[in-house]
Design an enzyme around this catalytic site. Structure first.
Site, PDB file in Angstrom:
ATOM      1  N   ASP A  78       0.818  -1.218   0.000  1.00  0.00           N
ATOM      2  CA  ASP A  78       0.000   0.000   0.000  1.00  0.00           C
ATOM      3  C   ASP A  78       0.848   1.264   0.000  1.00  0.00           C
ATOM      4  OD1 ASP A  78       0.769  -0.763   2.674  1.00  0.00           O
ATOM      5  OD2 ASP A  78      -0.561   0.818   3.421  1.00  0.00           O
ATOM      6  N   GLU A 129       0.245  -1.065   5.768  1.00  0.00           N
ATOM      7  CA  GLU A 129       1.311  -0.495   6.592  1.00  0.00           C
ATOM      8  C   GLU A 129       1.099   0.989   6.825  1.00  0.00           C
ATOM      9  OE1 GLU A 129       5.104   1.467   7.611  1.00  0.00           O
ATOM     10  OE2 GLU A 129       3.853   1.803   5.842  1.00  0.00           O
TER      11      GLU A 129
END
Length: 377
Positions: A78, A129
């Site tokens: 991400d 994350e």
């Protein structure tokens, strides 16, 4: 076998002349903001399938490619939001790839995917994350720890990150009676401001102390005003406190709570800091590999927080963070990655895995959970 790439014009640039660079352009071209990683995860899994590696996407969205668990290579899929045109530009150090995630941390992710295929090391691309580290927390709950962890985050190809500060997140909420704005009584918005002023005073910055060793305070969102029914004033403030290794999240939380006079605080996230020893065998191997590549190793401490904090909290094994790119460009409109540095990082990762004894004949790790058994855990 080359992975099938997107039709993005950057792929046709003469500098995109290796499979690694093609995969990098492909993944940077796919939007993968936290919570929306599926398309990028599928493209990453397709790369491993094209190289006859066992791979699957687990229930949380992580891309799992088990191998020799001597080393687990892991980075996040991400990115933060931000629309930066994906293009190749000439930089001071050669061609550069511009685009959201090129530095944080798709460059690290792809470098690790290439190294995993080349060496047989275990690989996981995790999700979330940039938000709650949900992928990393899920991973620690659903597999045994590897022998060594290399967490993918930008350190520069010649840098090794040994430490990160911890994170406390919370939401302050207050309410007060509505009344004419000319009244001297403090309203809910002022109560929020007053509490935050006291918290900042406790952790007042010291210019003589490195930022890594201090608590830093940051409001990230605030709302306030008259309630829907018009009978009260309300305020809500979301905030973050970064915690150095010299303190614990509990200590910082207690000091902040002690300043609370009006209102309540809901603490939503607590991640301890991490600081690893520069004399571990893994750190030594990295220094040797960087020198072999012509670099002068740098040992870093980061003022932010990463999935390495999660792994250090849950797993007792040697670990560092490593990856190409200048971390000062993280989350900025100027995010870009020199392609030569990306290539250098791949070489270092391959060298590190080989020096650590990774066996490319390994087909699955003893500690890895297969898709068939994962649901039963």
């Amino acid at each position: 076998m080359a992975v099938e790439t997107t039709d993005h014009p950057a792929v046709e640039h003469p500098a995109i002349d290796t499979e690694a660079r093609q995969l990098l352009v492909e993944l940077v071209s796919i939007p993968s903001v936290s919570g929306e990683e599926t398309a990028a995860a599928e493209a990453l899994a397709a790369f491993f399938e094209a190289h006859d590696r066992e791979v699957w996407i687990d229930d949380i969205g992580n891309v799992r490619a088990p191998g020799d668990d001597t080393v687990l290579l892991t980075s996040h899929i991400d990115t933060v939001p931000g629309d930066i045109p994906v293009e190749i530009e000439d930089g001071d150090d050669g061609p550069e790839l511009w685009g959201r995630g090129s530095v944080d941390a798709t460059g690290s992710l792809v470098a690790m995917a290439i190294a995993a295929v080349e060496t047989g090391a275990s690989f996981v691309g995790v999700v979330g994350e940039e938000s709650t580290s949900r992928g990393a927390w899920y991973l620690t709950d659903h597999r045994e720890p590897p022998e060594l962890i290399i967490n993918g985050e930008p350190s520069g190809w010649d840098g090794i990150t040994l430490g990160y500060r911890g994170l406390l997140e919370g939401t302050y909420v207050a309410a007060s009676e509505s009344g004419h704005h000319s009244r001297p009584d403090l309203n809910a918005i002022q109560h929020a401001m007053s509490w935050w002023d006291r918290v900042e005073a406790i952790f007042e910055p010291d210019e003589w102390v490195p930022v890594f060793e201090q608590v830093t305070t940051k409001p990230v969102d605030i709302e306030g005003g008259v309630s829907v029914d018009g009978l009260s004033m309300e305020s809500t403030m979301e905030f973050q406190l970064r915690v150095p290794p010299e303190r614990t999240p509990d200590e910082v939380r207690e000091l902040s709570d002690a300043e609370l006079e009006i209102g309540t605080v809901n603490w939503t996230e607590s991640i301890p800091p991490v600081m690893t020893n520069p004399r571990t065998e893994l750190a030594r191997v990295f220094r040797a590999a960087i020198r072999a590549g012509g670099g002068d190793p740098r040992l870093l401490r980061k003022t932010g927080t990463s999935d390495m904090n999660v792994f250090a909290t849950e797993w007792n094994c040697e670990m560092v963070s490593y990856g190409p790119g200048d971390s000062s460009l993280d989350h900025t409109p100027n995010e870009h990655l020199p392609l030569d540095a990306f290539d250098n990082a791949i070489d270092v990762l391959i060298d590190v895995c080989e020096r650590c004894g990774v066996d490319d004949a390994a087909t699955s790790a003893d500690g890895e959970t297969t898709p068939d058994t994962e649901a039963a855990q």
